[in-house]
Write a protein that holds these residues in place. Sequence first.
Motif, PDB file in Angstrom:
ATOM      1  N   GLU A 424       0.829  -1.213   0.000  1.00  0.00           N
ATOM      2  CA  GLU A 424       0.000   0.000   0.000  1.00  0.00           C
ATOM      3  C   GLU A 424       0.860   1.257   0.000  1.00  0.00           C
ATOM      4  OE1 GLU A 424      -2.934   0.169   3.054  1.00  0.00           O
ATOM      5  OE2 GLU A 424      -4.068  -1.530   2.272  1.00  0.00           O
ATOM      6  N   ALA A 425       1.968   1.206   0.741  1.00  0.00           N
ATOM      7  CA  ALA A 425       2.835   2.383   0.816  1.00  0.00           C
ATOM      8  C   ALA A 425       3.487   2.686  -0.530  1.00  0.00           C
ATOM      9  CB  ALA A 425       3.913   2.176   1.874  1.00  0.00           C
ATOM     10  N   VAL A 426       3.715   1.640  -1.320  1.00  0.00           N
ATOM     11  CA  VAL A 426       4.400   1.817  -2.600  1.00  0.00           C
ATOM     12  C   VAL A 426       3.416   2.000  -3.753  1.00  0.00           C
ATOM     13  CG1 VAL A 426       6.023   0.757  -4.243  1.00  0.00           C
ATOM     14  CG2 VAL A 426       6.365   0.470  -1.779  1.00  0.00           C
ATOM     15  N   TYR A 427       2.318   1.242  -3.731  1.00  0.00           N
ATOM     16  CA  TYR A 427       1.389   1.253  -4.864  1.00  0.00           C
ATOM     17  C   TYR A 427       0.177   2.154  -4.651  1.00  0.00           C
ATOM     18  CZ  TYR A 427       3.903  -3.124  -5.892  1.00  0.00           C
ATOM     19  OH  TYR A 427       4.866  -4.062  -6.126  1.00  0.00           O
ATOM     20  N   GLY A 428      -0.099   2.548  -3.405  1.00  0.00           N
ATOM     21  CA  GLY A 428      -1.336   3.251  -3.112  1.00  0.00           C
ATOM     22  C   GLY A 428      -2.428   2.257  -2.752  1.00  0.00           C
ATOM     23  N   LYS A 429      -3.622   2.789  -2.490  1.00  0.00           N
ATOM     24  CA  LYS A 429      -4.702   1.947  -1.969  1.00  0.00           C
ATOM     25  C   LYS A 429      -5.979   2.117  -2.775  1.00  0.00           C
ATOM     26  CE  LYS A 429      -7.179   1.110   2.362  1.00  0.00           C
ATOM     27  NZ  LYS A 429      -7.380   1.568   3.751  1.00  0.00           N
ATOM     28  N   GLY A 430      -6.708   1.007  -2.958  1.00  0.00           N
ATOM     29  CA  GLY A 430      -8.015   1.060  -3.598  1.00  0.00           C
ATOM     30  C   GLY A 430      -7.951   1.641  -4.996  1.00  0.00           C
ATOM     31  N   ALA A 431      -8.817   2.600  -5.263  1.00  0.00           N
ATOM     32  CA  ALA A 431      -8.894   3.204  -6.599  1.00  0.00           C
ATOM     33  C   ALA A 431      -7.625   3.975  -6.942  1.00  0.00           C
ATOM     34  CB  ALA A 431     -10.102   4.125  -6.678  1.00  0.00           C
ATOM     35  N   LYS A 432      -6.848   4.334  -5.916  1.00  0.00           N
ATOM     36  CA  LYS A 432      -5.619   5.105  -6.151  1.00  0.00           C
ATOM     37  C   LYS A 432      -4.405   4.212  -6.411  1.00  0.00           C
ATOM     38  CE  LYS A 432      -7.168   9.034  -3.382  1.00  0.00           C
ATOM     39  NZ  LYS A 432      -6.903   9.889  -2.210  1.00  0.00           N
ATOM     40  N   ARG A 433      -4.627   2.875  -6.359  1.00  0.00           N
ATOM     41  CA  ARG A 433      -3.499   1.965  -6.606  1.00  0.00           C
ATOM     42  C   ARG A 433      -3.003   2.148  -8.028  1.00  0.00           C
ATOM     43  NH1 ARG A 433      -3.719  -4.404  -5.298  1.00  0.00           N
ATOM     44  NH2 ARG A 433      -3.269  -3.611  -3.225  1.00  0.00           N
ATOM     45  N   ALA A 434      -1.694   2.272  -8.189  1.00  0.00           N
ATOM     46  CA  ALA A 434      -1.103   2.487  -9.514  1.00  0.00           C
ATOM     47  C   ALA A 434       0.301   1.905  -9.549  1.00  0.00           C
ATOM     48  CB  ALA A 434      -1.064   3.977  -9.841  1.00  0.00           C
ATOM     49  N   ARG A 435       0.733   1.561 -10.729  1.00  0.00           N
ATOM     50  CA  ARG A 435       2.092   1.030 -10.911  1.00  0.00           C
ATOM     51  C   ARG A 435       3.094   2.171 -10.768  1.00  0.00           C
ATOM     52  NH1 ARG A 435       4.004  -3.262 -15.315  1.00  0.00           N
ATOM     53  NH2 ARG A 435       6.266  -2.997 -15.158  1.00  0.00           N
ATOM     54  N   PRO A 436       4.063   2.021  -9.860  1.00  0.00           N
ATOM     55  CA  PRO A 436       5.044   3.104  -9.676  1.00  0.00           C
ATOM     56  C   PRO A 436       6.085   3.111 -10.790  1.00  0.00           C
ATOM     57  CG  PRO A 436       5.586   1.254  -8.253  1.00  0.00           C
ATOM     58  CD  PRO A 436       4.316   0.879  -8.963  1.00  0.00           C
ATOM     59  N   ALA A 437       6.974   4.067 -10.711  1.00  0.00           N
ATOM     60  CA  ALA A 437       8.071   4.126 -11.680  1.00  0.00           C
ATOM     61  C   ALA A 437       8.881   2.833 -11.605  1.00  0.00           C
ATOM     62  CB  ALA A 437       8.963   5.328 -11.387  1.00  0.00           C
ATOM     63  N   GLU A 438       9.483   2.446 -12.725  1.00  0.00           N
ATOM     64  CA  GLU A 438      10.168   1.151 -12.824  1.00  0.00           C
ATOM     65  C   GLU A 438      11.246   0.975 -11.750  1.00  0.00           C
ATOM     66  OE1 GLU A 438      10.412  -2.476 -15.313  1.00  0.00           O
ATOM     67  OE2 GLU A 438       8.953  -0.944 -14.835  1.00  0.00           O
ATOM     68  N   LYS A 439      11.986   2.026 -11.452  1.00  0.00           N
ATOM     69  CA  LYS A 439      13.058   1.911 -10.469  1.00  0.00           C
ATOM     70  C   LYS A 439      12.492   1.631  -9.070  1.00  0.00           C
ATOM     71  CE  LYS A 439      17.111   4.256  -8.561  1.00  0.00           C
ATOM     72  NZ  LYS A 439      17.907   5.513  -8.509  1.00  0.00           N
ATOM     73  N   MET A 440      11.415   2.354  -8.720  1.00  0.00           N
ATOM     74  CA  MET A 440      10.793   2.139  -7.409  1.00  0.00           C
ATOM     75  C   MET A 440      10.196   0.736  -7.323  1.00  0.00           C
ATOM     76  SD  MET A 440       7.643   4.212  -5.594  1.00  0.00           S
ATOM     77  CE  MET A 440       8.544   5.751  -5.474  1.00  0.00           C
ATOM     78  N   LEU A 441       9.538   0.291  -8.411  1.00  0.00           N
ATOM     79  CA  LEU A 441       8.957  -1.043  -8.455  1.00  0.00           C
ATOM     80  C   LEU A 441      10.048  -2.101  -8.296  1.00  0.00           C
ATOM     81  CD1 LEU A 441       6.566  -2.986  -9.057  1.00  0.00           C
ATOM     82  CD2 LEU A 441       7.192  -2.782 -11.488  1.00  0.00           C
ATOM     83  N   ALA A 442      11.137  -1.941  -9.039  1.00  0.00           N
ATOM     84  CA  ALA A 442      12.231  -2.919  -8.992  1.00  0.00           C
ATOM     85  C   ALA A 442      12.794  -3.043  -7.579  1.00  0.00           C
ATOM     86  CB  ALA A 442      13.333  -2.499  -9.970  1.00  0.00           C
ATOM     87  N   GLU A 443      13.035  -1.904  -6.939  1.00  0.00           N
ATOM     88  CA  GLU A 443      13.596  -1.933  -5.588  1.00  0.00           C
ATOM     89  C   GLU A 443      12.631  -2.607  -4.608  1.00  0.00           C
ATOM     90  OE1 GLU A 443      14.950   1.155  -2.077  1.00  0.00           O
ATOM     91  OE2 GLU A 443      15.231   1.759  -4.181  1.00  0.00           O
ATOM     92  N   HIS A 444      11.344  -2.310  -4.742  1.00  0.00           N
ATOM     93  CA  HIS A 444      10.349  -2.888  -3.824  1.00  0.00           C
ATOM     94  C   HIS A 444      10.298  -4.411  -3.975  1.00  0.00           C
ATOM     95  CE1 HIS A 444       6.884  -3.218  -1.286  1.00  0.00           C
ATOM     96  NE2 HIS A 444       6.092  -3.638  -2.268  1.00  0.00           N
ATOM     97  N   LEU A 445      10.304  -4.902  -5.215  1.00  0.00           N
ATOM     98  CA  LEU A 445      10.234  -6.342  -5.436  1.00  0.00           C
ATOM     99  C   LEU A 445      11.488  -7.050  -4.943  1.00  0.00           C
ATOM    100  CD1 LEU A 445       8.442  -6.797  -8.877  1.00  0.00           C
ATOM    101  CD2 LEU A 445       7.512  -6.383  -6.614  1.00  0.00           C
ATOM    102  N   VAL A 446      12.613  -6.431  -5.137  1.00  0.00           N
ATOM    103  CA  VAL A 446      13.860  -7.018  -4.646  1.00  0.00           C
ATOM    104  C   VAL A 446      13.857  -7.060  -3.125  1.00  0.00           C
ATOM    105  CG1 VAL A 446      16.362  -6.650  -4.443  1.00  0.00           C
ATOM    106  CG2 VAL A 446      15.244  -6.456  -6.676  1.00  0.00           C
ATOM    107  N   ARG A 447      13.357  -6.002  -2.490  1.00  0.00           N
ATOM    108  CA  ARG A 447      13.263  -6.003  -1.021  1.00  0.00           C
ATOM    109  C   ARG A 447      12.357  -7.142  -0.547  1.00  0.00           C
ATOM    110  NH1 ARG A 447      15.479  -1.933   1.652  1.00  0.00           N
ATOM    111  NH2 ARG A 447      15.968   0.029   0.588  1.00  0.00           N
ATOM    112  N   LYS A 448      11.261  -7.370  -1.250  1.00  0.00           N
ATOM    113  CA  LYS A 448      10.360  -8.458  -0.867  1.00  0.00           C
ATOM    114  C   LYS A 448      11.056  -9.818  -1.001  1.00  0.00           C
ATOM    115  CE  LYS A 448       5.913  -8.098  -2.074  1.00  0.00           C
ATOM    116  NZ  LYS A 448       4.661  -7.761  -2.808  1.00  0.00           N
TER     117      LYS A 448
END
Length: 874
Positions: A424-448
């Motif tokens: 939720e902190a990275v993608y947003g919540k509910g109707a506001k959920r959105a794909r973040p910039a590629e760099k932010m997405l990549a870092e989040h997935l690697v952290r997971k």
Amino acid sequence: MSKLVLVDGNSIAYRAFFALPLLSNDKGVYTNAVYGFTTMILKILEEENPSHVLVAFDAGKKTFRHDTYQSYKSGRQKTPVELSEQLPLIRKILDAFCIAHTELENYEADDIIGTLSKDAEAKGWEIKIYSGDKDLLQLVSGKTTVALTKKGITNVETYDKKAIMDKYGIEPEKIIDMKGLMGDNSDNIPGVPGIGEKTALKLLIEYGSLENVLASIADISGKKMKERLGENKEQALMSKELAAICRETPLDLQINTLERQEYSIKEVTDLFKELGFQSLLGRFDHVKEEEIELEEVDFHTVAEVTEEMLVSPSALIVEVPDDNYHNADIWGIAIVNKRGKYFIPTDIALASSLFKEWVGDVSQEKYTFDTKRSVVALGWKGISLAGVNHDMLIASYLIDPSVSSHDLDEIASRYGKKIVNSDEAVYGKGAKRARPAEKMLAEHLVRKANALYSLMDELESQLKENEQYELYTQLEMPLSIILGKMEITGITVDSSQLKQMGTELDDRLATLEKEIYELAGTTFNINSPKQLGPVLFEKLNLPVIKKTKTGYSTAADVLEKLADQHEIIPKLLLYRQVAKLKSTYVEGLLKVIHSETGKIHTIFNQAITQTGRLSSQEPNLQNIPIRLEEGRRIRKAFIPSQEGWSILAADYSQIELRVLAHIAGDEGLREAFRNNMDVHTKTAMDVFHVTEEEVTSTMRRSAKAVNFGIVYGISDYGLSQSLGITRKEAQEFIDRYLDSYPDVRQYMEDIKEVARENGYVTTLLKRRRYLPEITSRNFNRRTFAERTAMNTPIQGTAADIIKQAMVDVSKEMEKRQLKSRLLLQVHDELIFEVPESEADHMQQLIPDLMENTIQLEVPLKADVAYGPTWYDAK
């Protein structure tokens, strides 16, 4: 100026319980009182915006008033267990909102409120009291107002001094004088026999006080009135004393400590999710969770998949954030292992034959978070996932199914590692959920993936310590793969059949509508409570059961109580059931048929319920109603995916009662199952002391209700509602049942002791449920935990058995290279589609495997049937 709000906790909880139907969440926990109470608290916080707030509760049944009058409140019925079990959850809600709450031995909530309001008045504060009890009107003053709940929960009527004078014609402090004269049936305050509210007020308006009335008996007209007052002087004075709220309690609490505190939105919303309060979550959609400040992480975004990256073991994250992840976009893939941390863009991964081979290689060990989700996400892209030997979601769920969240970031936090943000902190919540910039997405997935990789050993060590490693590796892990394949396979639905049913239901509704209008003698909007209410309660003069803030209540529970009062009521109830079938199950199912496959791909939840049962969503195929023939016929639309195939259904017979017979060791129950008797008839014979021939349908129905009720920890209130009898009769029946099956009674006592000693109970396969309240000094919290201790081993073991059957059946079907497919699990039933060439073989194989999944002291029994549709497989 400071504003203090004081809430009578027991009164509001009681009102909420009886105002709402007996709701429960997906874990089977009753929540109607909690929900109603929570809506009231939210309303108070929003409308009053108090600077200080406290909720007061009664500490127990005995108070100082019993020293004066032993029969005080003696006429009250025992609080239903279904309500008392919710009081700990209400306190949990208050803790989440950081709202102070207290109780005081030997005093009532009213006395706490009276003491604190007096203190606040002395400081010049504004005070507002919320309750459903008119006794509190005596506290109204220039500074204090009282809001009394009317019908429903949040609808209140506020009283100041003028409102009380307008309504009663006396000052607020004279309310106790009125009670001294008229008494109070709800509190068993006697007053003066024969004097009601109207007479009491007339006397007080004329003479000013109870004491003046008693001193002026000679001047009062009416011989009988003089006699009543003269004979009951002491009783009237005692009644006034009983009704008076104590405003000098020894409360170790200062009003300045009740200042309203900031609360954690996340803690509140997590609790709402746990309780199933989806409608309340929307109040917090505007709040964005703050990101955790994390250390930098080094990783590579790869342009090509190489062999060096793909080593064993590796943590694998396949990111599909959509709640319905069937055929959804994969946002990216992350891999972490001893060689490094890698982010692979989706198009690169899906185009790589090396990646596909590695993902499907059973010899390459992989760790995942939610294996089933990954199986489905990759499966829709034509990629098979194998070699998974660790699933963090399943491990966390087995270690403690009671925690409110098994999200990856929450698990990491529980193990002391702040190494990943929430989705939720990275993608947003509910109707506001959105794909973040590629760099932010990549870092989040690697952290997971990194959290998954680094925590695996700790979770597996905990599972081994809990003796749950075999449950994890032999049951839940294989099951996650099976469920993923079932979700991808889906079940074919004949949309034309559903549409035809919709037309037939329209005709049925039109016929019912005509019959209802004839019985009512008028036409009206059947779906409008505002129009239906006057028809039932004014035109037809049916007794009013309940009112709401907008008029008469026409809720289902109200109509059910009126079912024998007029023939229009059963027609109305049937109309509603048929209307719901059409909207929820005909129109609803048509909406979720996949456009490409023509199938419904439900999602099975493996890690939600505390009992271990699977649940189903989008759509919920475990909830298709079967009581009405129209509901059962909906199953006709579920058909095999290929010509010449059939639907086969295999259903465990009375599995929970068989588990109870095994665990409790009761020979009476075991005898029924060993001799293949109808267990409900056998119970009726034992409880009513009659022969099999003498058992009536009513006796069997009662026996069935208590048989299944015992499994779910039924109370006298629950059984009385089920059978339409008094609570006293229901308790007598439960007692007779336990006398007939003494080993069941002994099991109930023994399992509570096990829970007290260990802090948890287990199923036969070692699934745990923790019960921290089992040693609570609070009676309500303790009894809820005791009830849970009794039914969890039974329900949980039944859940384990059906899951193990799914694993055994799937393994054997694969071994024999059968073409038949497992499609659905619905409670104790497995649904397959089978080619004609395998029909005979499957009819023998499936029940044999199901009946030998686990060895009990009584035989397991699985009934099997097949036909051209799910409806016919019965």
